[in-house]
Design a protein around this motif. Structure first.
Motif, short mmCIF file in Angstrom:
data_model
loop_
_atom_site.label_atom_id
_atom_site.label_comp_id
_atom_site.label_asym_id
_atom_site.label_seq_id
_atom_site.Cartn_x
_atom_site.Cartn_y
_atom_site.Cartn_z
N VAL A 91 0.88 -1.17 0.00
CA VAL A 91 0.00 0.00 0.00
C VAL A 91 0.92 1.21 0.00
N MET A 92 0.53 2.23 -0.77
CA MET A 92 1.35 3.44 -0.86
C MET A 92 0.49 4.66 -0.65
N CYS A 93 0.97 5.53 0.21
CA CYS A 93 0.26 6.78 0.48
C CYS A 93 0.57 7.78 -0.63
N ASN A 94 -0.47 8.32 -1.25
CA ASN A 94 -0.32 9.30 -2.31
C ASN A 94 0.22 10.63 -1.81
N ALA A 95 0.06 10.90 -0.52
CA ALA A 95 0.48 12.19 0.01
C ALA A 95 1.92 12.18 0.51
N CYS A 96 2.27 11.23 1.38
CA CYS A 96 3.62 11.23 1.96
C CYS A 96 4.56 10.24 1.29
N GLY A 97 4.02 9.32 0.49
CA GLY A 97 4.87 8.37 -0.21
C GLY A 97 5.26 7.15 0.58
N SER A 98 4.74 7.01 1.80
CA SER A 98 5.11 5.84 2.60
C SER A 98 4.59 4.57 1.93
N ILE A 99 5.36 3.51 2.03
CA ILE A 99 4.98 2.21 1.48
C ILE A 99 4.95 1.22 2.62
N GLU A 100 3.84 0.52 2.74
CA GLU A 100 3.72 -0.53 3.75
C GLU A 100 3.52 -1.86 3.03
N GLU A 101 4.04 -2.91 3.63
CA GLU A 101 3.87 -4.25 3.09
C GLU A 101 2.84 -4.99 3.93
N PHE A 102 2.12 -5.89 3.28
CA PHE A 102 1.22 -6.77 4.02
C PHE A 102 1.12 -8.09 3.27
N ALA A 103 0.82 -9.13 4.01
CA ALA A 103 0.59 -10.45 3.42
C ALA A 103 -0.80 -10.89 3.86
N ASP A 104 -1.48 -11.63 2.99
CA ASP A 104 -2.82 -12.06 3.33
C ASP A 104 -3.16 -13.32 2.55
N ALA A 105 -3.37 -14.41 3.26
CA ALA A 105 -3.67 -15.71 2.64
C ALA A 105 -4.98 -15.66 1.86
N GLU A 106 -5.96 -14.89 2.33
CA GLU A 106 -7.24 -14.80 1.62
C GLU A 106 -7.07 -14.12 0.26
N ILE A 107 -6.23 -13.10 0.20
CA ILE A 107 -5.98 -12.44 -1.09
C ILE A 107 -5.25 -13.42 -2.01
N ASP A 108 -4.26 -14.13 -1.47
CA ASP A 108 -3.54 -15.13 -2.27
C ASP A 108 -4.53 -16.13 -2.88
N ALA A 109 -5.42 -16.66 -2.04
CA ALA A 109 -6.39 -17.66 -2.50
C ALA A 109 -7.33 -17.07 -3.55
#
Length: 168
Positions: A91-109
């Motif tokens: 996920v990336m913030c359009n304002a400050c540019g921060s990038i966060e990572e996440f993992a999610d088995a439901e999205i993978d499936a």
């Protein structure tokens, strides 16, 4: 250092000084995202004979060999990260540019289900969500604010919050 040599050789790359320096930098900043220019500026003071084109070439070789990953950000430019073998999304913030990572088995499936339903063979599943982080939303920043020079990574837990719970 010997670990870097073995890692590079296992990836089919000769352990040259630029490769060792860039790998060391990426390992020291695991789960962070950097443009080639940022890597160059960080290493330029240590390595006088390393050009920006060398950094681009080494990062490209790392991506090709599976040691690194390239992520396309909102303005179409690339940031690089060390490939730790763990599937994750951004996920990336359009304002400050921060990038966060996440993992999610439901999205993978779900991505596998969608691909199977379309009879599509996925070679590289990537998901990048753009929006406003909580800090910028709280400051009521516009989504049209220019991105900062360096994306900032705030490590996210390995799973997403349950529906109805607000992310931190």
């Amino acid at each position: 250092m010997d670990d870097f040599h073995k890692l590079l050789e296992h990836a089919g790359l000769r352990p040259t000084s630029p490769r060792i320096k860039v790998l060391g930098f990426l390992r020291a900043h695991a789960h962070e995202h950097f443009s080639a220019e940022q890597v160059y500026r960080s290493l330029a003071s240590d390595e006088r004979n390393m050009s920006l084109s060398t950094i681009y070439r080494v990062l490209g070789q790392f991506v090709e060999a599976g040691l690194g990953s390239a992520v396309v950000i909102g303005d179409g430019s690339l940031v690089y990260e060390l490939n730790d073998g763990r599937r994750h999304y951004h996920v990336m913030c359009n304002a400050c540019g921060s990038i966060e990572e996440f993992a999610d088995a439901e999205i993978d499936a779900r991505l596998k289900e969608v691909a199977a339903g379309l009879k599509f063979s996925v070679s590289d599943p990537r998901v990048m969500l753009f929006g406003l982080c909580a800090a910028c939303r709280d400051r009521d920043m516009s989504t049209k604010t220019a991105l900062p020079e360096k994306p900032v990574l705030r490590h996210q837990p390995a799973s997403m919050p349950e529906p109805g719970n607000k992310p931190r």
